[in-house]
Design a protein around this motif. Sequence first.
Motif, PDB file in Angstrom:
ATOM      1  N   GLU A 134      70.651  20.216  30.673  1.00 35.36           N
ATOM      2  CA  GLU A 134      69.466  20.550  31.461  1.00 35.36           C
ATOM      3  C   GLU A 134      69.737  21.763  32.337  1.00 35.36           C
ATOM      4  O   GLU A 134      68.868  22.631  32.498  1.00 35.36           O
ATOM      5  N   ALA A 135      70.947  21.841  32.894  1.00 35.16           N
ATOM      6  CA  ALA A 135      71.304  23.002  33.712  1.00 35.16           C
ATOM      7  C   ALA A 135      71.196  24.287  32.896  1.00 35.16           C
ATOM      8  O   ALA A 135      70.694  25.304  33.378  1.00 35.16           O
ATOM      9  N   MET A 136      71.655  24.230  31.643  1.00 35.83           N
ATOM     10  CA  MET A 136      71.592  25.432  30.805  1.00 35.83           C
ATOM     11  C   MET A 136      70.162  25.768  30.407  1.00 35.83           C
ATOM     12  O   MET A 136      69.827  26.938  30.199  1.00 35.83           O
ATOM     13  N   ASN A 137      69.303  24.769  30.281  1.00 37.76           N
ATOM     14  CA  ASN A 137      67.883  25.057  30.061  1.00 37.76           C
ATOM     15  C   ASN A 137      67.319  25.843  31.239  1.00 37.76           C
ATOM     16  O   ASN A 137      66.541  26.797  31.062  1.00 37.76           O
ATOM     17  N   ARG A 138      67.704  25.448  32.445  1.00 36.90           N
ATOM     18  CA  ARG A 138      67.246  26.145  33.646  1.00 36.90           C
ATOM     19  C   ARG A 138      67.827  27.553  33.715  1.00 36.90           C
ATOM     20  O   ARG A 138      67.150  28.498  34.131  1.00 36.90           O
TER      21      ARG A 138
END
Length: 409
Positions: A228-232
């Motif tokens: 999810e962090a990398m999506n952000r």
Amino acid sequence: MIASCAGFVRGAGLVVFALVLTLTSAAHAERRVALVLGNSQYQHAPALPNPVHDAQAMAERLKGLDFEVVSGFNLTKLQTQTTIAQFAKQVRGADVALLFYAGHGLQVSGKNYLLPVDAALQDETSLDFEAVPVDFILRQMSRETSIRLIFLDACRDNPLAEVLAKTAGVKGASSGLAEIPIENGGAGTLVAFATSPNQTAFDGSDDHSPFTSALLAHIGETNVSITEAMNRVTGDVFKATAGKQRPWINVSLTTAVVLHKVDLNAPLIVGEASAPPPEDNSQVRTANPPASTDDAQLALNALRQKIPRLASDDPIFFDHPIDFGDPAIDGKSIAQLIKGMPRFSPVEGLDKSVWEGKHCNGCHEWDETRLCEQAKNFATNDVSVLRLQHPLGTRFKVALAKWAQGGCK
């Protein structure tokens, strides 16, 4: 085929004020080891402004996330090999192995290489003696490790790739790296590139590249998985570059990886000393805690007495001035403050040169929606406002909690 940067071969902790908080953190159960490299001062190519800044900031961030960090900046080939050897010894048997690299890189025939600062690359033979194969580092990361995280901000324009293409007579030179096939083993691997395969990434006009800036903002977010962090990160980079750069993620993880896992509802137990005052030595709640024979409840009540009160009981609105009771921020709204300068380090122990004078919103990409989610955590568990330092201070977090209680209006 020869290419520089953008698409590497893809694949392959808590005491607070002397009261012990029983927070659940993956770091307590995991051993984490990271290799962080950044090269800016190239001897045979123009210097790059940001890679060393990127790597230094990332090393500090990872230390704050309980990584053992092996780092090197502006290293020659020999120095790079020595640093990798140290990392190889430390990383064996780690639960999480991580690589972060910022600087020049290139690919030749589908294989990716990192370029030390003394690389000249006068012919194709130079690769074996002057460059560092990414596969070599990945092999060191794969020995008895469970989770492997790879972040490659190596997508700047690379004149050495063009020189090599011309002298070696190899066609297809471009500013892009090849994909890395992910190998099976452990709980899996995540590989993140600053931009899409065979594309060039921006170095950035500030102290960090767009990719590293976004990564610093999201990699340690509370209770956010790395995917999810990398999506952000992808969304932030795409927005910051007006759609010209899109990070590329290849992930094969069999479990959720959360680098900063905290149970905000965890109970408190009595420590060995009383708590010091909040950082601004301002007025605190003086109401006596309710009588209780339960040690955990007594500790909780004691900590609550340390939560500073706002100077006004008026409702909190996002864009209305607030009387915090702190002259440094009184009369400003949440909307104003998140666009201003931080008062304290955003990461404990981070050198002032990294954060002082920078705009808060430039790192955190704060907006109403994200702040509301953070504020809800503070409102749900009020003592959480004291657990970690905030760039704008504890009173700002108290105001956020009150804002959330009013519906984040």
